[in-house]
Design a protein around this motif. Structure first.
Motif, PDB file in Angstrom:
ATOM      1  N   ASN A  54       0.827  -1.209   0.000  1.00 15.61           N
ATOM      2  CA  ASN A  54       0.000   0.000   0.000  1.00 15.61           C
ATOM      3  C   ASN A  54       0.863   1.261   0.000  1.00 15.61           C
ATOM      4  O   ASN A  54       1.973   1.254   0.500  1.00 15.61           O
ATOM      5  CB  ASN A  54      -0.944   0.000   1.199  1.00 15.61           C
ATOM      6  N   ASN A  55       0.346   2.301  -0.522  1.00 14.13           N
ATOM      7  CA  ASN A  55       1.223   3.400  -0.916  1.00 14.13           C
ATOM      8  C   ASN A  55       1.766   4.274   0.198  1.00 14.13           C
ATOM      9  O   ASN A  55       2.880   4.734   0.116  1.00 14.13           O
ATOM     10  CB  ASN A  55       0.551   4.246  -1.992  1.00 14.13           C
ATOM     11  N   THR A  56       0.998   4.531   1.215  1.00 13.52           N
ATOM     12  CA  THR A  56       1.594   5.324   2.281  1.00 13.52           C
ATOM     13  C   THR A  56       2.165   4.390   3.332  1.00 13.52           C
ATOM     14  O   THR A  56       1.483   3.514   3.833  1.00 13.52           O
ATOM     15  CB  THR A  56       0.577   6.263   2.970  1.00 13.52           C
ATOM     16  N   ALA A  57       3.454   4.597   3.583  1.00 14.13           N
ATOM     17  CA  ALA A  57       4.093   3.742   4.559  1.00 14.13           C
ATOM     18  C   ALA A  57       3.682   4.178   5.942  1.00 14.13           C
ATOM     19  O   ALA A  57       3.580   5.357   6.233  1.00 14.13           O
ATOM     20  CB  ALA A  57       5.594   3.862   4.407  1.00 14.13           C
ATOM     21  N   ASP A  58       3.403   3.226   6.801  1.00 15.81           N
ATOM     22  CA  ASP A  58       3.199   3.609   8.186  1.00 15.81           C
ATOM     23  C   ASP A  58       3.540   2.435   9.087  1.00 15.81           C
ATOM     24  O   ASP A  58       3.407   1.279   8.714  1.00 15.81           O
ATOM     25  CB  ASP A  58       1.780   4.164   8.363  1.00 15.81           C
ATOM     26  N   ASP A 112       5.232   9.214   6.261  1.00 17.63           N
ATOM     27  CA  ASP A 112       4.389   9.533   7.398  1.00 17.63           C
ATOM     28  C   ASP A 112       5.289   9.993   8.542  1.00 17.63           C
ATOM     29  O   ASP A 112       5.866   9.185   9.257  1.00 17.63           O
ATOM     30  CB  ASP A 112       3.589   8.290   7.801  1.00 17.63           C
ATOM     31  N   THR A 113       5.404  11.310   8.697  1.00 20.80           N
ATOM     32  CA  THR A 113       6.381  11.828   9.653  1.00 20.80           C
ATOM     33  C   THR A 113       6.023  11.459  11.092  1.00 20.80           C
ATOM     34  O   THR A 113       6.871  11.471  11.965  1.00 20.80           O
ATOM     35  CB  THR A 113       6.491  13.361   9.551  1.00 20.80           C
ATOM     36  N   LYS A 114       4.754  11.113  11.328  1.00 25.65           N
ATOM     37  CA  LYS A 114       4.357  10.735  12.687  1.00 25.65           C
ATOM     38  C   LYS A 114       5.036   9.441  13.119  1.00 25.65           C
ATOM     39  O   LYS A 114       5.224   9.179  14.295  1.00 25.65           O
ATOM     40  CB  LYS A 114       2.841  10.567  12.754  1.00 25.65           C
ATOM     41  N   SER A 115       5.412   8.632  12.134  1.00 27.85           N
ATOM     42  CA  SER A 115       6.068   7.352  12.459  1.00 27.85           C
ATOM     43  C   SER A 115       7.549   7.536  12.769  1.00 27.85           C
ATOM     44  O   SER A 115       8.221   6.580  13.119  1.00 27.85           O
ATOM     45  CB  SER A 115       5.923   6.373  11.312  1.00 27.85           C
ATOM     46  N   ILE A 116       8.040   8.740  12.554  1.00 30.22           N
ATOM     47  CA  ILE A 116       9.453   8.981  12.848  1.00 30.22           C
ATOM     48  C   ILE A 116       9.537   9.754  14.159  1.00 30.22           C
ATOM     49  O   ILE A 116       9.263  10.955  14.209  1.00 30.22           O
ATOM     50  CB  ILE A 116      10.117   9.740  11.681  1.00 30.22           C
TER      51      ILE A 116
END
Lengths: 259, 287, 366
Positions: C25-29, C114-118
């Motif tokens: 799926n396209n957005t990594a999270d 997905d900057t929240k995952s960093i």
């Protein structure tokens, strides 16, 4: 010394000199693989086997050997399956376009590898072959076909024509003739051809260079190592390859000569 | 199964394979050479002779093709020069172990190309074998820099790599010359040099040409030797093709240059085949 | 021997995996990732040399039971070509510099992050984090990683006085001992030498035809000084190692690598200034391992890992928090961040094709 023997001496001397020229660089590599230093300068100060042990701990290099072996095995197998029947047909039958096939099959050998490489790079994605080890294998199969067809065609031509005739006369079907009579006779030639294909595939660069992504084959890993400056290890792996390919080729030559 | 059906079913896999993975790719770069690109290098299908115009108008492309051709001729010439004494020695002077020596010529061919090129880096470097030797023998007092990373080292490497390709056909040609012919020449009082010049060389010429052509064509297509051993001035046409596909990302131009190389090679192969044929027909006439 | 065989089987498996896998799926999270599923997979990184040293990748491999496999590109153009040739599926992470980052985003070679995952995202240098060339439609496509200068590197055992100008490359004393990078950046270098960027930094990347011709003439004039144009940093290392060259354009890692082996290399920014680069890590749009790639980004941006990057290759890193993990010597490098403002960072070159052709013409000149 009279002039005739002087002339003889000169001829032999220059002949031997050229032969030495052909082997000198190989000797240099073997010698330097035992050099303990990281710099390739002469004379060698200390001898050691350390680069061989470094080599066997280099996971990327070992993996590239694995990659190269699998590509060589797969592409040789496919090239044999495609090439031997075709060579047999080209030997046995006359048909239109035979000369053309003859020429086309040799294209990967006669034309520059770089053009073949960029042509495959440009076209393979259109037939669903992404730039990857799969693409590399397809490229290798293509040029190995050239080797298999020419080598096997040469072997078929040396085959005793009466052998096949005798089989038919005794009522054998064409396929039985091929598998029971012809195949056993060309067995050694096939083994020789396999060795040749393996060595060539393990050494191929120009086409592989363009089709590879991610995992390297052995020669490209060596190329990468050379460019990264990891040279003493390159000497060691080169020495091993030298031994391997020399053995394989000498064996292949022997087998090809046998009746 | 009918004979024709059998025949074609045996041939079909090879024909299909070659068509899809060899002939069509070659056709495709021909087509691609007429494409255009956007500023990012993405190809846009079209019919434009822009790439050919650029290839012909800029000496970077057309000039390098001809310069590479000159290098290739030089390499072929040097290979022949080295092969002649080697082949002559084995064919006419060696009595025992001929097969062994013949095997020894061909063996280096099968040793990894990249390794053989690499060896010259060790030999020709500033602190390499040759420079150390020359300084030790007081022939030079400073390392000769031109040995490595120059067109010189590239040519040396190519000559080294290609000599076996040339020596083999020459040796084969020498072996095919009837020994009686040479004996006859000697009996008529010809010296060995005269015999070589008047008998052996002309009869071996087809072999020499085919070996030389091989070296020439392979040099035209080589991009690794210049990359590994070349200096700032060493640029072969294959390096440009590699650059256009691998760096500058201009595939139409790369394809156009590739097509020009192919045309040149076909021309060379054609000339070589014709002169070989002519020479062998002369040979059979003279017999 | 066993290693070869296991490598053999894994590569055989890889071989088939290449063809059957479909892009995830396209957005990594990373939320709700079953980490155990990632075990055994390979993270393919296409990056500049030095960006996948085992010193800092090993812990990641061990933590998730994965393999980090690096392929190096030697120039921005090579990266673009690799991506255009289908590389956006073959690699998971790339490390483009500022000269091509924007184009790579615009051409959809990479997926949004997905900057929240960093977890460290907000600790990363705001100056680097907010560069808008990798932000499209409000989505972020690149995580700042490192930055640094294109130094003038010299062998202090050969070149006794510290060079103060790029002109030292033209000093007849060093004939045949200079190495330039085989890249269009040499054109920027000449532009800088000619003072084009005094008023407008962007001038180096938008040179007129006349300026390009003049740069070409200058580079051709410099040719007798050149030993070889290096194509990879390793090649330059090797040439310094074998004493083939004494002066070069290069990156901090060459100095770091060779001085660790006891050599005396030094790097300076000459009076004309130097160009520089800011490298971001991006996740390719065709990646089959987006979750793993995101985990890697999270891992490598941790201050202690960024510190390891800095100490291994001496590049400045994007997480200022890394400072407390640095040794005294490495701190000095981090202090060099004062020169951030002195560097002329690479920008998009609109006429990239022309720059490339000019550079090839220089190489082909006899």
């Amino acid at each position: 010394m009279n002039t005739t023997s002087l002339k003889n001496f000169l001829v032999s001397f220059s002949g031997i000199a050229v032969l030495l020229f052909l082997y000198f660089p190989l000797v240099v590599i073997v010698l330097f693989s035992f050099n303990a230093d990281t710099v390739n300068s002469f004379p060698i100060q200390h001898f050691s086997l350390k680069w061989y042990s470094v080599l066997f701990r280099d996971d990327e290099l070992l993996q590239s050997i694995g990659t190269s072996i699998s590509i060589a095995l797969i592409s040789t197998a496919v090239a044999l399956l495609i090439g031997i029947p075709a060579a047999y047909a080209m030997h046995k039958y006359d048909f239109k376009g035979k000369k053309l096939i003859d020429k086309i099959v040799l294209m990967p050998i006669t034309l520059p590898g770089i053009v073949t490489g960029v042509a495959m790079l440009s076209f393979f994605p259109f037939v669903g072959v992404k730039i990857s080890l799969t693409a590399v294998t397809f490229g290798h199969i293509t040029f190995l076909c050239a080797i298999v067809v020419t080598q096997m065609l040469a072997r078929f031509k040396r085959l005793d024509p009466y052998l096949e005739q005798a089989a038919y006369d005794l009522g054998a079907t064409p396929s039985a003739t091929f598998f029971k009579v012809i195949l056993p006779n060309i067995k050694t030639a096939i083994i020789g051809c396999v060795l040749l294909c393996l060595v060539l595939s393990m050494d191929e660069i120009p086409v592989t260079f363009f089709l590879i992504a991610g995992n390297n084959t052995l020669p490209l890993e060596i190329y990468a190592m050379m460019r990264r400056g990891i040279t003493p290890e390159v000497n060691a792996i080169s020495t091993l390859i030298f031994i391997f390919s020399t053995t394989a080729i000498l064996l292949s030559m022997r087998l090809n000569k046998e009746k | 199964m009918k004979a024709w059906l059998r025949k074609y079913s045996l041939l079909l896999p090879l024909v299909v394979w070659l068509l899809v993975f060899l002939v069509l790719p070659y056709c495709f770069i021909f087509i691609q050479s007429f494409f255009e690109t956007d500023s990012f290098g993405k190809t846009i299908p079209g019919v434009s002779i822009d790439s050919y115009q650029r290839a012909f108008s800029n000496s970077l492309y057309i000039g390098t093709i001809f310069r590479t051709l000159i290098y290739a001729v030089l390499v072929a010439f040097l290979c022949i020069l080295l092969s002649l004494p080697l082949a002559y020695w084995i064919a006419f002077k060696v009595k025992r172990n001929k097969t062994l020596l013949y095997t020894l010529i061909s063996l280096p061919l099968w040793v990894s190309y990249i390794i053989r090129a690499y060896a010259w880096k060790i030999i020709l470097g500033k602190e390499g074998l040759l420079n150390t030797f020359l300084q030790w023998a007081h022939i030079t007092d400073k390392p000769v820099e031109y040995f490595l990373y120059s067109t010189f080292s590239t040519i040396v490497c190519l000559v080294y790599i290609l000599t076996p390709f040339v020596a083999i056909p020459i040796y084969t040609a020498f072996e095919q010359i009837p020994k009686s012919l040479i004996e006859a020449a000697k009996d008529l009082g010809a010296g060995s040099f005269t015999t070589f010049r008047k008998i052996i060389f002309p009869l071996a010429l087809p072999g020499i040409i085919s070996g030389g052509t091989f070296a020439l064509v392979l040099t035209m297509g080589d991009f690794l030797s210049p990359l590994l051993l070349g200096g700032p001035n060493t640029l072969f046409i294959s390096n440009i093709v590699q650059n256009l596909f691998g760096t500058s990302n201009d595939r139409p131009l790369g394809s156009a240059v590739g097509i020009l190389i192919l045309l040149l090679i076909f021309l060379i192969l054609g000339i070589a085949a014709r002169s070989e044929k002519k020479l062998s027909s002369l040979k059979s006439d003279s017999r | 021997m066993r290693k070869i065989f296991s490598a053999f089987f894994t590569s055989a498996m890889l071989f088939f995996a290449c063809n059957t896998g479909t892009p995830a799926n396209n957005t990594a999270d990373t939320a709700a990732v079953d980490v155990s599923k990632l075990k055994g997979s390979t993270l393919n990184i296409l990056c500049w040399e030095g960006y996948a040293e085992p010193v800092f990748t090993k812990a990641f491999e061990d933590k998730y039971g994965v393999t980090v496999k690096a392929t190096y590109f030697g120039s921005s153009d090579e990266l673009i070509s690799k991506l255009s040739n289908g590389g956006s599926e073959a690699y998971d992470i790339i490390s483009p510099s500022t000269d091509v980052a924007g184009d790579i985003v615009a051409h959809d070679f990479v997926a949004p992050i997905d900057t929240k995952s960093i977890s460290q995202w907000d600790s990363l240098s705001p100056q680097l984090r907010n560069m808008n060339d990798v932000i499209k439609d409000g989505k972020v496509y690149g995580m700042p990683f490192t930055w640094g200068p294109d130094y003038l590197i010299y062998d202090a055992d050969v070149v006794k006085a510290e060079p103060t100008s790029w002109k030292v490359f033209e000093d007849p004393q060093y004939k045949g001992q200079v190495s330039l990078w085989d890249d269009i950046s040499n054109i920027y270098l000449i532009g800088q030498l000619q003072g084009l960027d005094k008023t407008d930094k962007a001038a180096l990347y938008n040179m007129s035809d006349a300026q390009l011709q003049s740069a070409k003439a200058e580079l051709i004039k410099m040719k007798p000084q050149i030993r070889k144009y290096w194509a990879t940093a390793g090649e330059l290392d090797n040439m310094f190692k074998n004493k083939e060259v004494a002066l070069a354009v290069g990156w901090p890692l060459t100095v770091a690598h060779l001085n660790k082996e006891g050599r005396n290399l030094k790097a300076v920014i000459p009076s004309e200034g130097a160009t520089g680069w800011i490298d971001r890590l991006m996740i390719t749009s065709g990646s089959h391992n987006k979750q793993l790639a995101l985990l890697y980004l999270d891992y490598i941006s941790q201050p202690e890992n960024m510190a390891k990057v800095l100490s291994a290759i001496n590049y400045n890193v994007a997480n200022p928090g890394s400072e407390r993990f640095l040794s005294a010597d490495d701190k000095k490098i981090a202090d060099a961040s004062q020169f951030f403002d002195k560097l002329n960072f690479w920008q998009t070159v609109k006429e990239r094709k022309k720059y490339n052709e000019i550079w090839n013409e220089v190489k082909s000149a006899q």
